[in-house]
Motif scaffolding. Structure first.
Motif, PDB file in Angstrom:
ATOM      1  N   LYS A 197      70.173  28.008  10.147  1.00 10.71           N
ATOM      2  CA  LYS A 197      70.087  28.387   9.091  1.00 10.71           C
ATOM      3  C   LYS A 197      69.111  29.656   9.198  1.00 10.71           C
ATOM      4  CE  LYS A 197      69.691  27.757   3.968  1.00 10.71           C
ATOM      5  NZ  LYS A 197      69.359  26.748   3.119  1.00 10.71           N
TER       6      LYS A 197
ATOM      7  N   GLN B  25      71.769  38.179   9.619  1.00 11.38           N
ATOM      8  CA  GLN B  25      72.889  37.732   8.711  1.00 11.38           C
ATOM      9  C   GLN B  25      73.242  36.343   8.945  1.00 11.38           C
ATOM     10  OE1 GLN B  25      73.087  39.168   5.607  1.00 11.38           O
ATOM     11  NE2 GLN B  25      71.765  40.822   6.191  1.00 11.38           N
ATOM     12  N   GLU B  26      73.326  36.525  10.435  1.00 11.78           N
ATOM     13  CA  GLU B  26      74.061  35.101  10.988  1.00 11.78           C
ATOM     14  C   GLU B  26      73.465  34.619  12.550  1.00 11.78           C
ATOM     15  OE1 GLU B  26      78.824  33.411  11.651  1.00 11.78           O
ATOM     16  OE2 GLU B  26      78.067  35.834  11.669  1.00 11.78           O
TER      17      GLU B  26
ATOM     18  N   ARG C  53      74.815  32.064  15.571  1.00 13.00           N
ATOM     19  CA  ARG C  53      75.655  30.972  15.981  1.00 13.00           C
ATOM     20  C   ARG C  53      75.526  30.902  17.397  1.00 13.00           C
ATOM     21  NH1 ARG C  53      80.740  33.135  17.803  1.00 13.00           N
ATOM     22  NH2 ARG C  53      80.873  35.458  17.777  1.00 13.00           N
TER      23      ARG C  53
END
Length: 273
Positions: A201, A252-253, A255
Motif C-alpha cells: 500500500k 501512485q501504485e 505492484r
C-alpha cells in the motif's frame, strides 16, 4: 505570265507541320513538364523529411544532455538517457510550440532513499506529454518549458527491497500477481519456514509492506508458537521508503513483477527545463 500560275490555295493544299497534324509534340511536352513537376515535388518532400529527422535528432541530443544534468543535480546516478521525440512532422510542432510526447529511458539508476542506501532501479521509463515551449524559449534558453503530464515507471529489484527490510533469510518473489514471502523462523528452538502473501500500500513517500495468510508447516498448535510467529510477522511488516524520482514524480501504485516491485508515478504541469 504570273497570271498563268494557279494560286496555292486553288490547286495545291497547304502542307502543315507534322506536330500540327498529329499533336504528338505538345502532348510530349506536357508529359515532360508534368514529370518534371512530380520529380521536383518529390525532391522537396525528401528534403523536408530529411530536415525534419535531422531536427528531431538534434532535439533528442539536447534533451538528453539537459535530463542528464537534471538527474545529476538531484543526486541520482545513472547511465546516459535514451530520448525519443514522438510525433510527425517535428518541425510543425516546433512552430506551434507544442510537442506531442517525449519518452526518456534511463538505465542503471542509483536513486537515493531517505535514511537508507541508494536503491537500484534497472530501468526508469519517463513519458512526458503535451510539452509546451516557444521557439524563443528554445532559442534563448530563457522562459518556461512545461509538460502537461509526466508518467514514470520503474522497477525496484528484490535485492534492493531485501536490503531495506534487513531480515536474514527472507525471500520475495511474484506469483500470480501477488508478492509472496518465504522466511525462516525459530520457534521453541526449532527451525520452521513461513510462507504467505504480502500486502502493498502506497502511503506518501513510502510503501507499507505487511503480510497475511501466513502458513508455517509443522508448527505446534500452542499459544507460545503462535505468538512467536506473530512477533516475526510484525518485524518484517515495515514501511519501505521510496527512492526520490526526478520531475517531482509522485508514486501512485506499486505492484509485484517477476524482476522486482514495479513503481508507477505521475506528475502534472511539470517544469522540465
Amino acid at each position: 505570265m504570273a497570271d498563268s500560275y494557279p494560286a496555292q490555295d486553288e490547286g495545291y493544299p497547304r502542307r502543315l507541320p507534322r506536330s500540327h497534324r498529329t499533336g504528338e509534340r505538345p502532348r510530349r511536352r506536357g508529359r515532360k513538364l508534368l514529370i518534371g513537376l512530380l520529380v521536383l515535388l518529390l525532391v522537396l518532400l525528401v528534403g523536408l523529411v530529411v530536415a525534419d529527422r535531422y531536427a528531431v535528432g538534434f532535439a533528442e541530443r539536447e534533451i538528453g544532455t539537459r535530463i542528464s544534468q537534471e538527474i545529476t543535480r538531484e543526486g541520482i546516478k545513472s547511465g546516459p538517457p535514451d530520448v525519443s521525440v514522438n510525433g510527425f512532422p517535428f518541425l510543425s510542432q516546433v512552430i506551434a510550440g507544442n510537442y506531442q510526447s517525449i519518452v526518456v529511458v534511463v538505465r542503471d539508476v542509483e536513486a537515493p532513499v531517505a535514511n537508507a542506501e541508494a536503491v537500484h532501479l534497472p530501468e526508469l521509463h519517463i513519458d512526458a506529454q503535451d510539452i509546451r515551449a516557444s521557439i524563443n524559449t528554445l532559442r534563448t534558453g530563457q522562459g518556461q518549458v512545461t509538460a502537461g503530464t509526466v508518467d514514470g515507471t520503474a522497477t525496484i529489484a528484490y535485492d534492493s527491497v531485501l536490503k531495506l527490510v534487513d531480515q536474514p533469510g527472507l525471500q520475495l518473489k511474484e506469483d500470480g500477481g501477488k508478492l509472496m514471502v518465504t522466511a525462516p523462523v525459530q520457534v521453541l528452538g526449532q527451525a520452521f519456514t513461513v510462507t504467505g502473501a504480502a500486502n502493498l500500500k502506497v502511503e506518501g513517500a513510502e510503501v507499507a509492506l505487511s503480510f497475511s495468510d501466513l502458513d508455517v508447516q509443522g508448527l505446534p498448535d500452542i499459544p507460545v508458537a503462535r505468538l512467536a510467529v506473530q512477533e516475526y510477522v510484525r518485524r518484517i511488516a515495515i514501511r519501505l521508503p521510496l527512492p526520490e524520482l526526478p520531475f517531482n514524480l509522485q508514486v501512485q501504485e506499486v505492484r509485484p513483477l517477476p524482476q522486482g516491485l514495479s513503481v508507477r508515478a505521475t506528475a502534472k504541469n511539470v517544469p522540465i527545463n
